[in-house]
Design a protein around this motif. Structure first.
Motif, short mmCIF file in Angstrom:
data_model
loop_
_atom_site.label_atom_id
_atom_site.label_comp_id
_atom_site.label_asym_id
_atom_site.label_seq_id
_atom_site.Cartn_x
_atom_site.Cartn_y
_atom_site.Cartn_z
N SER A 5 3.44 -66.24 90.10
CA SER A 5 3.23 -64.75 89.42
C SER A 5 2.31 -63.98 90.53
O SER A 5 2.60 -62.90 90.37
N ARG A 6 1.82 -64.58 91.38
CA ARG A 6 1.07 -63.84 92.41
C ARG A 6 1.77 -63.98 93.97
O ARG A 6 1.56 -65.28 94.43
N THR A 7 2.24 -63.12 94.54
CA THR A 7 2.82 -63.17 95.83
C THR A 7 1.98 -61.89 96.59
O THR A 7 1.51 -61.11 96.15
N THR A 10 3.33 -58.82 95.09
CA THR A 10 2.93 -58.60 93.67
C THR A 10 2.35 -57.06 93.77
O THR A 10 2.49 -56.01 92.67
N ARG A 11 1.46 -56.77 94.73
CA ARG A 11 0.93 -55.50 94.51
C ARG A 11 2.04 -54.20 94.89
O ARG A 11 1.59 -53.15 94.33
#
Length: 69
Positions: A5-7, A10-11
């Protein structure tokens, strides 16, 4: 177990959106009005009546040479 869910991307997710399916038509219209450029999308050419379609293809062939179909 990895957390997908975070790469590093992601931002950027809030700014991502689907491609605008009417974007090419809007670009073609805008260029026509701005500087007289004519952009003929393949879909638009297919919708023309046969005489107009043949004329468009003849002009394009004369300007740019035959297509490598």
């Amino acid at each position: 177990m990895s957390d997908y869910s975070r790469t590093s991307l992601t931002r950027h997710a809030p700014g991502m959106r689907d491609a605008d399916e009417n974007g090419p038509s809007r670009l073609a219209a805008r260029k026509w009005h701005e500087d007289g450029s004519v952009v003929l999308l393949a879909d638009s050419v297919r919708r023309l009546d046969p005489l107009d379609r043949d004329l468009v293809r003849a002009i394009a062939t004369r300007l740019y040479g035959p297509r490598g179909e």
